[in-house]
Every structure is written in structure tokens, then in C-alpha cells.
Design a protein around this motif. Sequence first.
Motif, PDB file in Angstrom:
ATOM      1  N   ALA A   1      22.132 -65.133-110.390  1.00 39.01           N
ATOM      2  CA  ALA A   1      22.893 -65.377-111.603  1.00 39.01           C
ATOM      3  C   ALA A   1      24.268 -66.070-111.014  1.00 39.01           C
ATOM      4  N   SER A   2      24.659 -66.967-111.594  1.00 42.54           N
ATOM      5  CA  SER A   2      26.019 -67.900-110.918  1.00 42.54           C
ATOM      6  C   SER A   2      26.657 -68.829-111.900  1.00 42.54           C
ATOM      7  N   GLY A   3      27.998 -68.962-111.608  1.00 43.67           N
ATOM      8  CA  GLY A   3      28.758 -69.768-112.468  1.00 43.67           C
ATOM      9  C   GLY A   3      28.499 -71.233-111.945  1.00 43.67           C
ATOM     10  N   GLY A   4      27.621 -71.291-110.737  1.00 42.37           N
ATOM     11  CA  GLY A   4      27.277 -72.482-110.218  1.00 42.37           C
ATOM     12  C   GLY A   4      27.380 -72.543-108.693  1.00 42.37           C
ATOM     13  N   ASN A   5      28.388 -72.116-108.027  1.00 43.34           N
ATOM     14  CA  ASN A   5      28.751 -72.311-106.545  1.00 43.34           C
ATOM     15  C   ASN A   5      27.857 -71.323-105.789  1.00 43.34           C
ATOM     16  N   HIS A   6      27.537 -70.008-106.584  1.00 43.47           N
ATOM     17  CA  HIS A   6      26.799 -69.002-105.727  1.00 43.47           C
ATOM     18  C   HIS A   6      25.412 -69.430-105.925  1.00 43.47           C
ATOM     19  N   GLY A   7      24.997 -69.817-107.039  1.00 44.44           N
ATOM     20  CA  GLY A   7      23.721 -70.322-107.197  1.00 44.44           C
ATOM     21  C   GLY A   7      23.116 -71.324-106.439  1.00 44.44           C
ATOM     22  N   ALA A   8      24.276 -72.218-106.217  1.00 42.58           N
ATOM     23  CA  ALA A   8      23.720 -73.523-104.992  1.00 42.58           C
ATOM     24  C   ALA A   8      23.761 -72.687-103.642  1.00 42.58           C
ATOM     25  N   ALA A   9      24.608 -72.014-103.391  1.00 41.68           N
ATOM     26  CA  ALA A   9      24.690 -71.560-102.085  1.00 41.68           C
ATOM     27  C   ALA A   9      23.177 -70.550-101.943  1.00 41.68           C
ATOM     28  N   VAL A  10      22.861 -69.878-102.864  1.00 43.45           N
ATOM     29  CA  VAL A  10      21.670 -69.043-102.656  1.00 43.45           C
ATOM     30  C   VAL A  10      20.293 -69.992-102.454  1.00 43.45           C
ATOM     31  N   ALA A  11      20.556 -71.051-103.317  1.00 40.27           N
ATOM     32  CA  ALA A  11      19.451 -71.924-103.265  1.00 40.27           C
ATOM     33  C   ALA A  11      19.272 -72.787-101.931  1.00 40.27           C
TER      34      ALA A  11
ATOM     35  N   THR B   1      17.329 -72.405-114.178  1.00 38.13           N
ATOM     36  CA  THR B   1      17.471 -72.082-115.752  1.00 38.13           C
ATOM     37  C   THR B   1      19.091 -72.267-116.333  1.00 38.13           C
ATOM     38  N   VAL B   2      19.254 -73.015-117.264  1.00 37.59           N
ATOM     39  CA  VAL B   2      20.484 -73.136-117.666  1.00 37.59           C
ATOM     40  C   VAL B   2      20.697 -72.101-118.920  1.00 37.59           C
ATOM     41  N   VAL B   3      21.804 -71.244-119.131  1.00 37.13           N
ATOM     42  CA  VAL B   3      21.627 -70.497-120.000  1.00 37.13           C
ATOM     43  C   VAL B   3      22.633 -70.648-120.958  1.00 37.13           C
ATOM     44  N   PRO B   4      22.834 -70.610-122.301  1.00 36.72           N
ATOM     45  CA  PRO B   4      23.711 -70.687-123.318  1.00 36.72           C
ATOM     46  C   PRO B   4      24.696 -69.501-123.084  1.00 36.72           C
ATOM     47  N   GLY B   5      26.111 -69.752-123.022  1.00 38.29           N
ATOM     48  CA  GLY B   5      27.033 -68.735-122.905  1.00 38.29           C
ATOM     49  C   GLY B   5      27.720 -68.876-121.745  1.00 38.29           C
ATOM     50  N   GLU B   6      28.122 -67.592-120.981  1.00 39.92           N
ATOM     51  CA  GLU B   6      28.864 -67.506-119.852  1.00 39.92           C
ATOM     52  C   GLU B   6      28.252 -66.756-118.653  1.00 39.92           C
ATOM     53  N   TYR B   7      28.674 -66.632-117.625  1.00 43.05           N
ATOM     54  CA  TYR B   7      28.171 -65.867-116.496  1.00 43.05           C
ATOM     55  C   TYR B   7      27.247 -64.728-116.734  1.00 43.05           C
ATOM     56  N   ALA B   8      28.135 -63.916-117.770  1.00 49.19           N
ATOM     57  CA  ALA B   8      27.296 -62.655-117.828  1.00 49.19           C
ATOM     58  C   ALA B   8      25.950 -62.946-118.582  1.00 49.19           C
ATOM     59  N   ASN B   9      26.220 -63.583-119.246  1.00 47.86           N
ATOM     60  CA  ASN B   9      24.731 -64.140-119.853  1.00 47.86           C
ATOM     61  C   ASN B   9      23.444 -64.659-119.017  1.00 47.86           C
ATOM     62  N   ALA B  10      23.997 -65.377-118.012  1.00 47.49           N
ATOM     63  CA  ALA B  10      23.024 -65.577-116.833  1.00 47.49           C
ATOM     64  C   ALA B  10      22.567 -64.487-116.091  1.00 47.49           C
ATOM     65  N   LEU B  11      23.631 -63.594-115.745  1.00 51.14           N
ATOM     66  CA  LEU B  11      23.251 -62.294-114.972  1.00 51.14           C
ATOM     67  C   LEU B  11      22.087 -61.474-115.796  1.00 51.14           C
TER      68      LEU B  11
END
Length: 305
Positions: free
Chosen positions: A68-78, A112-122
Amino acid sequence: MTWQDTINTAADRISGHIVKTPVLRSDAFGHVVDLKLEQTQHTGSFKTRGAFNTLLASDVPEAGVVAASGGNHGAAVAFAAQRLGHRAKIFVPEIAGPAKIALIERTGAHLTVVPGEYANALELAEREASESGAMQIHAYDAPLTVAGQGTLMREWEEQGLEADTVLIAVGGGGLIAGALAWLGDRRKVVAVEPMTSCALHSALEAGAPVDVAVSGVAANALGARRIGGICFDLAKAAGTDCVLVSDGTIIEAQQALWQAHRQLVEPAGATALAALMSGVYKPEPGERVAVLVCGGNIAPDPTIV
């Protein structure tokens, strides 16, 4: 094994997988300042260090990895998963923004793009890991992640860093935790957070990690609802100073980096510099200051350039 031993091991492990990012001395911002241009790292942020360290140190299951990520961590893991031949499922909040979403999509990861903020994606990432058996890689509150991020400060010192004080932007705390873990008490580390996303400042005031509201121009990178436990413990032990900056000063610093040195960074990447430019952090006479520029995932914007 000490944190320094762990970070040395991480540096050896990820060597050859990351970029040794450049440094720059500048007098363009009201003070002579040393900059570390980590936005030139693979996928545009320091997060690649922690991602590679975690994957290379782990037995990754057949189901792959989840983040789960605000964007940068997700890009790095991917990106790291693609390079190392693992499946990756990434969950990001809708505030991640088009530049970061497009970057993740280009790696071929399942996004997967999740409604809300980082906590919702987590929350969804944790459910996916539990159901699929995939390995979850936390964005900031895990020892392998923190050790990977700590390689940045190790590298900077190897490049001849002379600063007495280093300003570092804080979201969930993985980056500054790595810096604190590596430096110990050798240099002063100042945490810089947006006024509207200040999980570390709130935790230090409360004496323990607490939930905070998250908003503002840097929320898709610095918008952790609660500071990581590793970061909190290290910051509390070090007596880390924490200063807050406004969205307006972040944007001014973002524009200044472009105008002075043609460095195009996202708001989070300019947040630490905002503390210096705005006077929220005032160096003592003779104090040598360094600023970590940590993220560059932003679409070119005519209001900046």
C-alpha cells in the motif's frame, strides 16, 4: 546487530540495483546549503532503496508481494519486483495523482486505486496479503525498509557531507528513521512536516503515535495518518526537533528548486527546503546545513516551470 551494521549490510545488498544520486552545493536559497538530489533515484524517490533491500533479503512467496502506498513506495516495490521477477499488487489512494499512477502502471504491476487516503489503501493491501499469501512490504514501519532508506545517509556521508544539520521531510517516517539510525548523535537531524500532515510532530507532543488528519499539497507522499513506531522511538530517543511548514511555502520551495537549478520535484520533495527558505528553521551563525530532496514524481506544471 546494530543499526549501522544492518545498514552496511543493506548497502552491500542493494549495490548495483540503485542509483548513487548526486549532491549539489547551492547559495540560491538564502543560505549556503548542500542538497542530496534523491529524486533522481529509480522511480523518482528514495523508496527504491527499501524496496530492493526487503525483496533481496526475503524469501518471496509464489504469490508475490503486496504494498500500500501514497504512490512512491508502490512504484518502488513494483519496479523492484519487476527487476527481480516477482508478481506485485499495489494499492494506492485516489489522491496519489496521475504521475505516480502512470509510473506504477508502466511496471506491469497489478494496480488498484482506492477511494480515500493511504490508510484506506493499507487496509485493502493487508486483506489481500492475508487472503493470497503474498508478502506485504510496509511503506515505512519495517526494519528492512528502514535499513534500506538508511543507505541514503550512508551514501551521502561517503560523498563528503560536511553539514552539522540535515533537514528531512517526514511522512510515515521511514526515511528519517533510516537517517537517525545511521547517524546516531553525529549530526543534528531536523524533521520537517506540512502543517496539515504532521504525524511525527503530533506523536512527539502526545508522547506516543496518534492518528492525525491528513490533507494538503504533499498529502500523497507525506500523508501518513500515524507515524511509524520505529521512527517514533528513534526520534524520541534522539530528541529530534520537528518543524511545520505551510503549503504555500512548500510550493515556493518547489518553484525555487526549478528556477535555481532546474530540479523538478513534487511538493514532498521540496518540503525540507521550505523550512529553510521560510525561516521556520533558522541556522545558527556558522551552522552548516544540508537538505534532502526526496521525490520527483510530478507531471510538469506551468505554474512551476
